[in-house]
Design a protein around this motif. Structure first.
Motif, PDB file in Angstrom:
ATOM      1  N   ARG A 158       0.784  -1.286  -0.017  1.00 47.74           N
ATOM      2  CA  ARG A 158       0.173   0.150  -0.136  1.00 47.74           C
ATOM      3  C   ARG A 158       0.872   1.385   0.044  1.00 47.74           C
ATOM      4  N   SER A 159       2.003   1.275   0.293  1.00 51.09           N
ATOM      5  CA  SER A 159       3.059   2.328   0.582  1.00 51.09           C
ATOM      6  C   SER A 159       3.531   2.698  -0.867  1.00 51.09           C
ATOM      7  N   ASP A 160       3.236   1.900  -1.674  1.00 50.58           N
ATOM      8  CA  ASP A 160       3.844   2.238  -3.322  1.00 50.58           C
ATOM      9  C   ASP A 160       2.549   2.556  -4.075  1.00 50.58           C
ATOM     10  N   TRP A 161       1.436   2.697  -3.724  1.00 50.29           N
ATOM     11  CA  TRP A 161       0.311   2.707  -4.658  1.00 50.29           C
ATOM     12  C   TRP A 161       0.191   4.377  -5.154  1.00 50.29           C
ATOM     13  N   LEU A 162       0.755   5.369  -4.347  1.00 53.48           N
ATOM     14  CA  LEU A 162       0.517   6.609  -4.762  1.00 53.48           C
ATOM     15  C   LEU A 162       1.589   6.885  -6.020  1.00 53.48           C
ATOM     16  N   PRO A 163       2.817   6.381  -6.177  1.00 49.70           N
ATOM     17  CA  PRO A 163       3.652   6.482  -7.270  1.00 49.70           C
ATOM     18  C   PRO A 163       3.165   5.802  -8.500  1.00 49.70           C
ATOM     19  N   ALA A 164       2.590   4.351  -8.196  1.00 52.04           N
ATOM     20  CA  ALA A 164       2.061   3.671  -9.186  1.00 52.04           C
ATOM     21  C   ALA A 164       0.812   4.156  -9.984  1.00 52.04           C
ATOM     22  N   LEU A 165       0.124   5.241  -9.306  1.00 50.58           N
ATOM     23  CA  LEU A 165      -0.978   5.701  -9.940  1.00 50.58           C
ATOM     24  C   LEU A 165      -0.579   7.041 -10.805  1.00 50.58           C
ATOM     25  N   LEU A 166       0.540   7.336 -10.999  1.00 57.20           N
ATOM     26  CA  LEU A 166       1.036   8.505 -11.715  1.00 57.20           C
ATOM     27  C   LEU A 166       0.601   8.426 -13.216  1.00 57.20           C
ATOM     28  N   PRO A 167      -0.001   9.441 -13.744  1.00 55.16           N
ATOM     29  CA  PRO A 167      -0.667   9.414 -15.167  1.00 55.16           C
ATOM     30  C   PRO A 167       0.538   9.101 -16.142  1.00 55.16           C
ATOM     31  N   ASP A 168       0.120   8.161 -17.128  1.00 53.72           N
ATOM     32  CA  ASP A 168       1.015   7.866 -17.971  1.00 53.72           C
ATOM     33  C   ASP A 168       1.269   8.677 -19.247  1.00 53.72           C
ATOM     34  N   HIS A 169       0.455   9.766 -19.328  1.00 53.91           N
ATOM     35  CA  HIS A 169       0.254  10.923 -20.451  1.00 53.91           C
ATOM     36  C   HIS A 169       1.541  11.949 -19.955  1.00 53.91           C
ATOM     37  N   GLN A 170       2.434  12.015 -20.809  1.00 52.90           N
ATOM     38  CA  GLN A 170       3.578  12.886 -20.583  1.00 52.90           C
ATOM     39  C   GLN A 170       3.399  14.007 -21.245  1.00 52.90           C
ATOM     40  N   GLY A 171       2.097  14.451 -21.825  1.00 48.07           N
ATOM     41  CA  GLY A 171       2.100  15.671 -22.789  1.00 48.07           C
ATOM     42  C   GLY A 171       2.862  15.604 -23.962  1.00 48.07           C
ATOM     43  N   CYS A 172       2.836  16.669 -24.741  1.00 49.25           N
ATOM     44  CA  CYS A 172       3.581  16.611 -25.954  1.00 49.25           C
ATOM     45  C   CYS A 172       5.245  16.723 -25.636  1.00 49.25           C
ATOM     46  N   GLN A 173       5.762  15.509 -26.031  1.00 54.56           N
ATOM     47  CA  GLN A 173       7.324  15.503 -26.122  1.00 54.56           C
ATOM     48  C   GLN A 173       7.817  15.446 -27.308  1.00 54.56           C
ATOM     49  N   VAL A 174       7.150  15.657 -28.416  1.00 54.11           N
ATOM     50  CA  VAL A 174       7.741  15.617 -29.824  1.00 54.11           C
ATOM     51  C   VAL A 174       8.452  17.017 -29.955  1.00 54.11           C
ATOM     52  N   GLU A 175       9.652  16.958 -30.108  1.00 50.44           N
ATOM     53  CA  GLU A 175      10.436  18.380 -30.762  1.00 50.44           C
ATOM     54  C   GLU A 175      11.047  18.127 -31.988  1.00 50.44           C
ATOM     55  N   ALA A 176      11.097  19.121 -32.404  1.00 50.36           N
ATOM     56  CA  ALA A 176      11.788  19.286 -33.760  1.00 50.36           C
ATOM     57  C   ALA A 176      13.244  18.922 -33.777  1.00 50.36           C
ATOM     58  N   ASP A 177      13.787  18.294 -34.661  1.00 53.49           N
ATOM     59  CA  ASP A 177      14.929  18.069 -34.705  1.00 53.49           C
ATOM     60  C   ASP A 177      15.684  18.829 -35.352  1.00 53.49           C
ATOM     61  N   ILE A 178      17.092  19.125 -34.904  1.00 51.68           N
ATOM     62  CA  ILE A 178      18.137  20.125 -35.130  1.00 51.68           C
ATOM     63  C   ILE A 178      19.134  19.392 -35.827  1.00 51.68           C
ATOM     64  N   PRO A 179      19.352  19.829 -37.107  1.00 52.67           N
ATOM     65  CA  PRO A 179      20.550  19.405 -37.918  1.00 52.67           C
ATOM     66  C   PRO A 179      21.779  19.081 -37.056  1.00 52.67           C
ATOM     67  N   PRO A 180      22.352  18.268 -37.105  1.00 52.70           N
ATOM     68  CA  PRO A 180      23.847  18.051 -36.478  1.00 52.70           C
ATOM     69  C   PRO A 180      24.958  19.034 -36.753  1.00 52.70           C
ATOM     70  N   GLN A 181      24.959  19.674 -37.908  1.00 55.79           N
ATOM     71  CA  GLN A 181      25.903  20.497 -38.181  1.00 55.79           C
ATOM     72  C   GLN A 181      25.595  21.803 -37.857  1.00 55.79           C
ATOM     73  N   ALA A 182      24.364  22.061 -37.802  1.00 52.74           N
ATOM     74  CA  ALA A 182      23.756  23.269 -37.178  1.00 52.74           C
ATOM     75  C   ALA A 182      23.980  23.289 -35.764  1.00 52.74           C
ATOM     76  N   TRP A 183      23.626  22.287 -34.933  1.00 57.52           N
ATOM     77  CA  TRP A 183      23.874  22.334 -33.419  1.00 57.52           C
ATOM     78  C   TRP A 183      25.193  22.489 -33.107  1.00 57.52           C
ATOM     79  N   MET A 184      26.383  21.798 -33.647  1.00 59.15           N
ATOM     80  CA  MET A 184      27.603  22.100 -33.609  1.00 59.15           C
ATOM     81  C   MET A 184      28.053  23.337 -33.606  1.00 59.15           C
ATOM     82  N   TYR A 185      27.546  23.969 -34.932  1.00 59.60           N
ATOM     83  CA  TYR A 185      27.923  25.322 -35.191  1.00 59.60           C
ATOM     84  C   TYR A 185      27.206  26.566 -34.015  1.00 59.60           C
ATOM     85  N   PHE A 186      26.096  26.132 -33.567  1.00 59.89           N
ATOM     86  CA  PHE A 186      25.399  27.025 -32.534  1.00 59.89           C
ATOM     87  C   PHE A 186      26.339  26.960 -31.286  1.00 59.89           C
ATOM     88  N   LYS A 187      26.766  25.612 -30.828  1.00 58.86           N
ATOM     89  CA  LYS A 187      27.495  25.707 -29.611  1.00 58.86           C
ATOM     90  C   LYS A 187      28.939  26.082 -29.650  1.00 58.86           C
TER      91      LYS A 187
END
Length: 635
Positions: free
Chosen positions: A154-183
């Motif tokens: 019973r002590s582990d019920w609270l974390p087990a009931l967390l929602p599975d939906h994480q919201g919109c996690q899709v993020e646009a890809d950054i080209p590797p060359q552009a990312w290296m240049y930016f850094k």
């Protein structure tokens, strides 16, 4: 078998999944992963490793292998898996924001309500229907939540009931060359703005054909997610900023007592001061602070931070309070002078030569600790200097003389006034005395009291080494080659005259006077040129021409001196001159001596007209010819 306290030798782990297949490979694995080990107490020596630090699959097979009952081994493995699952659930729960945790709490209330109704005699279907009507959740949803907590404690019920939906996690890809240049463009000490870097990245992408780029927010989210903050600080602000970002060490001062340790440094005030010679500059204060209480013990002011000023400030501490056991000093050239710390290595003096002088602090057996260069956190006195700047440099009496703490922070009335040194010292002394007595200090040692209260309380209960009169001569300045007056033996330097009875013996000779430049009307210590102590000479101040009281006092002193000398002479001469003369024997006059040499007398023949002088000359010539003839016959 308990798993938590199990320590095993690497040889017992050979062949288990999750580890290399040889003992030497396991040893390298343990060393590479920096797993906790301890010496093996049994036969063979070596070291043991904590089984709980090994991979989960290795732990499970080790338990199964070493249990005599396979069923017990499987139960132990199952128990271990439950523990790991519980830890994983709560770790996931801790990583969620509060809005997600509140959803899990509402679900937990619904699940507990279903179990409460079942415990009251309802069947599962009836309990779910009842809770569904009360909460508005569908029976299928409640049944799915019940399935999530099935088999869990019973002590582990609270974390087990967390929602599975994480919201919109899709993020646009950054080209590797552009990312290296930016850094490469963004991670520079010039600290370019993110927008300018993004604009240049877009131009480079268009020119090189890297493709379409997402928004600048996507770049910054990726930067924050993948680049550690410490790396960002180092790349854009430098090593000093990185050092400041590391938590400062909190040191407990209560391990000391009053005057056990002192801290010293120099501080240049942001005030224009006019010195007696007419020069206008910002004065430098050298001060010593008690580490335990924080009280400022002594301070001296000069044009620069020099060895002489430090010596005198240190001497004030020893003369007024005593000799400290430890000293935390700034690693500058003034404090590292051979006259102060000679005999100890530092960043300017790596080799100690036999002919080097032994420093004052070394002679007094004070343990020296060198603070980190240009690191204010290593010197507690730096915090005190901040208060001095606010309360002294910005004092209303110094209005117009304040310079600002940096070139671009000059006040509008900059340079309109210079404070005489005497007035500056008067204000400084008052502010330091008030600062030491100010109540409400928030350090752990003070706990709302003043520096004076804390220092006095500890000082009266502590064993303090006191400086002797002879040791005081170590830190006073020396005036080389002062000529003692031929008439009375007094010495004169810096427009002051000094005298003691012992100086009369050195009238007309050169001596060395050790003095305090801030107290020239006090006493000086007089030594010979070879370093032998003569005496303590007092200042003979010039009195007013019509000061009859001073004249009478001078006559009394002169008469006292004359009487003392007469008594000394009387003690030295125990008999009178007449008594001494009577002790001499009578002497008879000596007899006259008799000469045995007769002077020859030449007589001339009768009728000769040669004078006696001519006869003597003829005799000399004849005697010479006789000798020359004799030499020729013999030769």
């Amino acid at each position: 078998m308990e798993l938590g306290n199990r320590w095993v030798k690497p040889s017992e782990l050979v062949g288990l999944p999750g580890l290399p297949g040889t003992k030497s490979g396991i040893d390298k694995f343990i060393k590479r992963q920096a797993l906790p080990t301890r010496p093996h107490k049994g036969r063979g020596g070596g070291r043991e490793v904590d089984i709980c630090s090994l991979p989960e699959v290795t732990q499970a097979h080790f338990l199964l292998k070493h249990h005599s009952n396979p069923v017990e081994g499987r139960l132990a493995i199952s128990k271990k898996k439950e523990q790991l699952k519980s830890e994983a659930l709560w770790k996931l729960y801790g990583s969620k924001p509060n809005r997600v945790k509140k959803i899990a709490e509402k679900r937990l209330h619904a699940v507990l309500a279903v179990h409460t109704r079942i415990s009251q005699g309802m069947n599962k279907g009836e309990a779910i229907t009842s809770v569904s009507e009360a909460t508005g959740k569908s029976p299928k949803t409640l049944d799915r939540w019940l399935g999530r907590v099935k088999g869990l404690h019973r002590s582990d019920w609270l974390p087990a009931l967390l929602p599975d939906h994480q919201g919109c996690q899709v993020e646009a890809d950054i080209p590797p060359q552009a990312w290296m240049y930016f850094k490469a463009d963004y991670l520079r000490v010039e600290k370019p703005s993110a927008q300018s870097v993004y604009d240049r990245t877009c131009r480079a992408s268009t020119y090189n054909g890297w493709g379409d780029l997402p928004s600048i927010k996507t770049f910054m989210r990726k930067l924050k997610r993948e680049i550690n903050r410490s790396v960002l600080v180092l790349a854009r602000e430098g090593e000093e900023a990185l050092s400041r970002s590391y938590p400062a060490q909190e040191r407990d001062r209560s391990v000391f007592h009053a005057l056990q340790a002192v801290n010293a440094d120099g501080h240049k005030f942001d005030v224009f001061v006019r010195f007696p010679d007419g020069e206008i500059c910002r004065p430098v204060m050298v001060s010593f602070q008690d580490v335990y209480s924080g009280k400022t013990l002594s301070w001296r002011v000069a044009k620069t931070e020099n060895t002489d000023t430090i010596r005198l400030a240190f001497g004030d501490v020893v003369e007024k309070y005593g000799i400290p056991e430890e000293a935390y000093l700034d690693n500058g050239r003034g404090f590292a002078s051979k006259w102060l710390t000679g005999g100890l290595p530092n960043r300017y003096r790596f080799k100690i030569k036999a002919e080097d002088p032994i420093g004052i602090m070394v002679q007094l057996a004070i343990a020296i600790h060198w603070c980190t260069v240009y690191h204010g956190q290593a010197k507690p006195i730096e915090r005190d200097f901040r208060d001095k700047c606010d309360r002294t440099a910005k004092h209303p009496r110094f209005a117009g003389a304040y310079t600002g703490n940096k070139p671009d922070a000059k006040p509008e009335n900059y340079g309109s006034k210079a404070i005489p040194l005497e007035d500056f010292l008067k204000v400084l002394d008052q502010e330091i005395i008030h600062d030491n007595a100010r109540q409400g200090r928030r350090s752990k040692v003070c706990a709302g009291r003043s520096f004076d209260n804390v220092f006095s309380e500890s000082y009266t209960k502590s064993v303090i080494r006191k400086g002797t009169e002879e040791q005081r001569r170590l830190w006073l300045l020396a005036a080389e080659g002062v000529m003692a007056s031929r008439q009375d033996g007094s010495i004169t330097f810096l427009n002051n005259r000094y005298y003691c009875d012992e100086l009369a013996q050195y009238a007309g000779s050169k001596v060395v006077a050790r003095f305090d430049p801030d107290n020239l009307h006090g006493s000086v210590f007089v030594e010979t040129l070879e370093g032998l102590f003569i005496g303590k000479a007092d200042c003979v101040q010039a009195a007013g021409f019509n000061d009859s009281q001073a004249a009478r006092e001078h006559n009394r002193q002169r008469n006292r001196f004359k009487r003392a000398v007469k008594e000394q002479l009387k003690a030295e001469c125990s008999m009178t001159a007449i008594e001494a003369a009577n002790l001499l024997p009578d002497v008879d006059p000596p007899e006259a001596p008799i000469s045995t040499v007769i002077q020859p007398e030449f007589k001339m023949a009768v009728g000769s007209d040669i004078s006696p002088e001519q006869a003597r000359e003829y005799f000399k010539i004849g005697f010479k010819e006789f000798h020359e003839q004799e030499k020729s016959e013999l030769g």
